[in-house]
Design a protein around this motif. Structure first.
Motif, PDB file in Angstrom:
ATOM      1  N   ASP A  25      55.968  17.229  68.449  1.00 30.24           N
ATOM      2  CA  ASP A  25      56.121  16.628  69.767  1.00 30.24           C
ATOM      3  C   ASP A  25      57.527  16.814  70.332  1.00 30.24           C
ATOM      4  O   ASP A  25      57.856  16.266  71.383  1.00 30.24           O
ATOM      5  N   GLY A  26      58.364  17.584  69.620  1.00 27.83           N
ATOM      6  CA  GLY A  26      59.725  17.823  70.082  1.00 27.83           C
ATOM      7  C   GLY A  26      60.740  16.845  69.534  1.00 27.83           C
ATOM      8  O   GLY A  26      61.941  17.098  69.610  1.00 27.83           O
ATOM      9  N   GLU A  27      60.255  15.708  69.023  1.00 30.70           N
ATOM     10  CA  GLU A  27      61.161  14.737  68.420  1.00 30.70           C
ATOM     11  C   GLU A  27      61.494  15.165  66.992  1.00 30.70           C
ATOM     12  O   GLU A  27      60.688  15.800  66.316  1.00 30.70           O
ATOM     13  N   GLN A  28      62.686  14.808  66.542  1.00 27.52           N
ATOM     14  CA  GLN A  28      63.075  15.198  65.203  1.00 27.52           C
ATOM     15  C   GLN A  28      62.396  14.368  64.130  1.00 27.52           C
ATOM     16  O   GLN A  28      62.178  13.174  64.290  1.00 27.52           O
ATOM     17  N   ILE A  29      62.046  15.036  63.045  1.00 31.09           N
ATOM     18  CA  ILE A  29      61.608  14.396  61.810  1.00 31.09           C
ATOM     19  C   ILE A  29      62.782  14.485  60.850  1.00 31.09           C
ATOM     20  O   ILE A  29      63.301  15.570  60.589  1.00 31.09           O
ATOM     21  N   ALA A  30      63.229  13.360  60.331  1.00 27.05           N
ATOM     22  CA  ALA A  30      64.378  13.355  59.430  1.00 27.05           C
ATOM     23  C   ALA A  30      64.034  12.613  58.156  1.00 27.05           C
ATOM     24  O   ALA A  30      63.247  11.665  58.159  1.00 27.05           O
ATOM     25  N   PHE A  31      64.643  13.034  57.053  1.00 29.15           N
ATOM     26  CA  PHE A  31      64.355  12.408  55.766  1.00 29.15           C
ATOM     27  C   PHE A  31      65.499  12.676  54.800  1.00 29.15           C
ATOM     28  O   PHE A  31      66.277  13.623  54.957  1.00 29.15           O
ATOM     29  N   PHE A  32      65.617  11.828  53.808  1.00 28.70           N
ATOM     30  CA  PHE A  32      66.515  12.028  52.678  1.00 28.70           C
ATOM     31  C   PHE A  32      65.791  12.845  51.614  1.00 28.70           C
ATOM     32  O   PHE A  32      64.626  12.609  51.332  1.00 28.70           O
ATOM     33  N   GLY A  33      66.518  13.800  51.008  1.00 23.09           N
ATOM     34  CA  GLY A  33      65.923  14.598  49.940  1.00 23.09           C
ATOM     35  C   GLY A  33      65.330  15.892  50.474  1.00 23.09           C
ATOM     36  O   GLY A  33      65.719  16.366  51.537  1.00 23.09           O
ATOM     37  N   PRO A  34      64.349  16.447  49.746  1.00 21.72           N
ATOM     38  CA  PRO A  34      63.791  15.973  48.484  1.00 21.72           C
ATOM     39  C   PRO A  34      64.760  16.151  47.314  1.00 21.72           C
ATOM     40  O   PRO A  34      65.607  17.037  47.333  1.00 21.72           O
ATOM     41  N   VAL A  35      64.610  15.277  46.334  1.00 20.66           N
ATOM     42  CA  VAL A  35      65.399  15.351  45.110  1.00 20.66           C
ATOM     43  C   VAL A  35      64.583  16.152  44.102  1.00 20.66           C
ATOM     44  O   VAL A  35      63.487  15.735  43.717  1.00 20.66           O
ATOM     45  N   VAL A  36      65.102  17.293  43.693  1.00 19.32           N
ATOM     46  CA  VAL A  36      64.293  18.198  42.866  1.00 19.32           C
ATOM     47  C   VAL A  36      65.199  19.008  41.943  1.00 19.32           C
ATOM     48  O   VAL A  36      66.339  19.337  42.297  1.00 19.32           O
ATOM     49  N   THR A  37      64.707  19.301  40.757  1.00 18.90           N
ATOM     50  CA  THR A  37      65.414  20.162  39.823  1.00 18.90           C
ATOM     51  C   THR A  37      64.423  20.860  38.903  1.00 18.90           C
ATOM     52  O   THR A  37      63.448  20.233  38.487  1.00 18.90           O
ATOM     53  N   PRO A  38      64.627  22.141  38.619  1.00 17.05           N
ATOM     54  CA  PRO A  38      65.573  23.042  39.287  1.00 17.05           C
ATOM     55  C   PRO A  38      65.104  23.364  40.710  1.00 17.05           C
ATOM     56  O   PRO A  38      64.012  22.961  41.110  1.00 17.05           O
ATOM     57  N   ALA A  39      65.918  24.087  41.450  1.00 19.67           N
ATOM     58  CA  ALA A  39      65.560  24.427  42.823  1.00 19.67           C
ATOM     59  C   ALA A  39      64.370  25.391  42.831  1.00 19.67           C
ATOM     60  O   ALA A  39      64.454  26.472  42.242  1.00 19.67           O
TER      61      ALA A  39
END
Length: 224
Positions: free
Chosen positions: A174-188
């Protein structure tokens, strides 16, 4: 010192190349943000995505509770001022395009090679990417702390104060930003695994009212 965030630079629906912009806020000393950033470089290879790098600061995030934190983490946060100040100084003096390469040069030394967080290490990273060695002087200066705090605020305001680094923001349908912390992952993740994690992260993050999936970490960052 407090700062008012400048007008956002992270709301453009696409980059000049037509790729989807993924704005990524990081603290150079955070090993988990480093893992996520290496994944994002893999995502760029398999999806039409272009990462735009921004600094945030774990030292700023935790400065009001420094006296209540375990001493080991408090010491880490005191050390965290230097590298992020160098990155924001490089960005202010040499432009946005130097941020990603400098982050890679610093992160490779701090995380993959476990080099000390000293002026010598920072100078090596600066010289690798063709930046003046005297930018390392800014590690001990508050010259660009207003800009650092503004960049931090722009990122953290998108997700709230109860998270850390990294923060990622992308334009939604819809043009609005989706923001989030992470993802926390290992290994990349790499290749198709990187693509699957990207697609799935966007899928859940785009659901209104979705907040969290979590499980206990049983392994530390793997810098392979």
């Amino acid at each position: 010192m407090t700062a008012t965030a400048p007008e956002s630079t992270t709301t453009h629906p696409s980059t000049p190349s037509g790729a989807t912009p993924a704005d990524f806020w990081f603290d150079p000393l955070c090993p988990w943000a480093w893992m996520t950033s290496r994944w994002m470089l893999e995502v760029e290879k398999v999806r039409p995505v272009q990462v735009r790098w921004h600094v945030m600061s774990l030292a700023v995030l935790n400065e009001d509770k420094l006296d209540t934190l375990p001493e080991q983490y408090a010491t880490f946060l005191r050390e965290a001022w230097g590298p992020v100040r160098v990155v924001i100084a490089a960005q202010q003096l040499h432009g946005d395009d130097v941020v990603g390469p400098l982050y890679t040069a610093l992160g490779t030394r701090f995380h993959n090679r476990a080099l000390p967080k000293t002026r010598e290490t920072i100078v090596e990273a600066l010289e690798e990417v063709g930046l003046p060695a005297d930018l390392a002087d800014y590690a001990d200066k508050d010259t660009y702390d207003t800009e650092l705090r503004a960049s931090h605020k722009e990122g953290i305001d998108k997700v709230g104060q109860e998270v850390g680094t990294p923060v990622i923001a992308v334009p939604g349908s819809d043009g609005e930003q989706i923001a989030f912390f992470g993802p926390v992952v290992t290994p990349a993740p790499k290749g198709e695994e990187a693509a699957k994690l990207w697609d799935g992260t966007l899928m859940v993050a785009s659901i209104p009212g979705f907040y969290e999936i979590k499980r206990t970490r049983t392994a530390g960052p793997s810098f392979e």
